[in-house]
Scaffold this motif. Sequence first.
Motif, short mmCIF file in Angstrom:
data_model
loop_
_atom_site.label_atom_id
_atom_site.label_comp_id
_atom_site.label_asym_id
_atom_site.label_seq_id
_atom_site.Cartn_x
_atom_site.Cartn_y
_atom_site.Cartn_z
N ASN A 177 -4.70 4.08 4.32
CA ASN A 177 -4.96 3.70 2.93
C ASN A 177 -5.27 2.20 2.85
N SER A 195 -1.52 -1.05 -4.08
CA SER A 195 -1.03 -0.50 -5.35
C SER A 195 0.18 -1.25 -5.90
N LYS A 231 -0.97 8.91 4.60
CA LYS A 231 -1.93 7.88 4.21
C LYS A 231 -1.83 6.67 5.12
N SER A 275 2.68 6.96 1.62
CA SER A 275 3.44 8.20 1.59
C SER A 275 2.58 9.36 2.08
N ARG A 311 0.84 -1.20 0.00
CA ARG A 311 0.00 0.00 0.00
C ARG A 311 0.87 1.24 0.00
N ASP A 312 0.37 2.27 -0.64
CA ASP A 312 1.08 3.55 -0.69
C ASP A 312 0.75 4.34 0.57
#
Length: 621
Positions: free
Chosen positions: A350, A354, A347, A344, A341-342
């Motif tokens: 999230n 991805s 997040k 950055s 998972r992103d």
Amino acid sequence: MATTQQRQLPCDGDDICMLCRNKPADEDKLICNTCVTPWHLSCLSARPETLASAYQWECPDCAPAAGDVSAPTVGVPLLSGVSDTSTDLISSIRAIEADESLTVQEKARKRQELMTRGCRSPDLDDAKLKKNRKKNDVLGLFDESLNCSFCMQLLERPVTTPCGHNFCLKCFQKWVGQGKRTCVKCRRTIPDKMASQPRINSALVVAIRMAKVSNLTDQPGPLKVYHFMHNQDRPDKAFTTERAKKTGKANACSGKIFVTVPPDHFGPILAENDPIRKQGVSVGESWEDRMECRQWGTHLPHVAGIAGQADYGAQSVALSGGYEDDEDHGEWFLYTGSGGRDLSGNKRTNKLQSFDQEFKNMNESLRVSCKKGYPVRVVRSHKEKRSSYAPETGVRYDGVYRIEKCWRKVGIQGMKVCRYLFVRCDNEPAPWTSDEHGDCPRPLPSIPELKAAKDVTERKESPHWDYDEEDGCWKWKKPPPSSRKKQVATGSPGEIKKMRAAIRQAKRMTAKDKLLKEFSCLICRNVMTLPLTTPCAHNFCKPCLENVFVGQTFVKERTRQGGRTLRARKNIMKCPSCSNDISDFLQNPQVNRDVMNVIETLKNKSEEEASKMMRKMRREN
């Protein structure tokens, strides 16, 4: 749609007719000769003509329709080897009822065997049950009052419907899986949330387990001298600094660590590592949140789901519903690794994946534990809403598991995920089962997704943590991994006198007194009177629960400035022990009569034993 006159419905658990909603007198009730269900005579479309036919009368559910010889009995599969007609099945049931050598309980079990294709659990052996009841009168009481209506066995992983009836979790799920949305005993509607997410009644689990072991006299083991680290400079609870104050405890500082295990400790946390309570961390122990769980060393990260080191192994995991691919079956579960998972920026929450997960970092630590056969502590969080085994609130320790296999596959969101098969291997029984003993080695479950899996890893060497047939328990077969952290240990003065006094006090309490304590209301903390079980599986006295919401209405009227009336809004009434809305349940709360009968019987027997003891003491004096 069928009219009220065309429908045929019996009386419910409170002997109230489900058609006219009146309670018929005894002379106006008719009992089915096959299923022993009461019916309101005045509401029946076809009534028996003579007194003799009334004794042999069968209700509309048990009697086949005219001209229909192949109609099965109310959704129950017929016994293989018996003719596929309901008349043959009913005649077999009549033969059981006519057998005067059988007790009522034995007749019920034989009827159930007939309707479930002869399936029979080893625990249902009549001789074994009689022996257990003779040896343990408390278990005999439970076996009479707390049996599942489906399998006729003592409740296993009990769930309680809002109408106050108790069933085994698997039996209930099978019933709901057939599309049934009414209680099998009273035919009241089962709420959709209860049907999709049944919760285990933990109070009944503990009570049944205590009843099973009440005939055993636990002798205290040798007292030990405990060693622990001094960390008195930390506060007793987690706190948040003024600079980092935010909603929740995301930036909280850890409080005092109460146990003496190092951060990289594998396996259960034993009594010698608990200088305060001298009992260790027990299976079923719960905490308010992950920060409090950390203070007892069970799972140290307060956000991450995996605690471990890529070159050393994983010590613990937390099941909190972070990935859609997770599957929880209690004694075993499929766990999804971390990453993909992103995160950055900001997040942290999230949920979208991805990129692919790989066997690196925390995922690799789980694979190391799989290869070595290390025990992994498992905690379940209330955030896992899809599992029947998750606690309703807080975080709960569920014992140690062993990772048997790990692999990679394409997940629900289309990216590759790391998958792990965890199987329970603890010497203490699980919080959802009433067994008096822990796990025994069990065959691995069938995992269909392994056919398309890649990078499959299985353990090739003998595990470090394994079952010892001679001792009958799980233990370290190979030396556990040595800690890479330094410990400063000092000898405690020991409170041997206090410990012995506590043991003597506990031994003075009879099994019935201990059981009564388990049937305590979560509000008044006393033994329940008119016990209620909410859909979220919490138990209260009926007066206590009603007093919490006294003066509140189920609908909130609203008016806007200027006099225009707005649409009424439902008033949310949260359970006193969790955040679930129980307003629908409170409109018609039903007493759990099975539990009430057990409590009353235990009270009576406890009072009888107390009076006998008093008379004995007077005679001796």
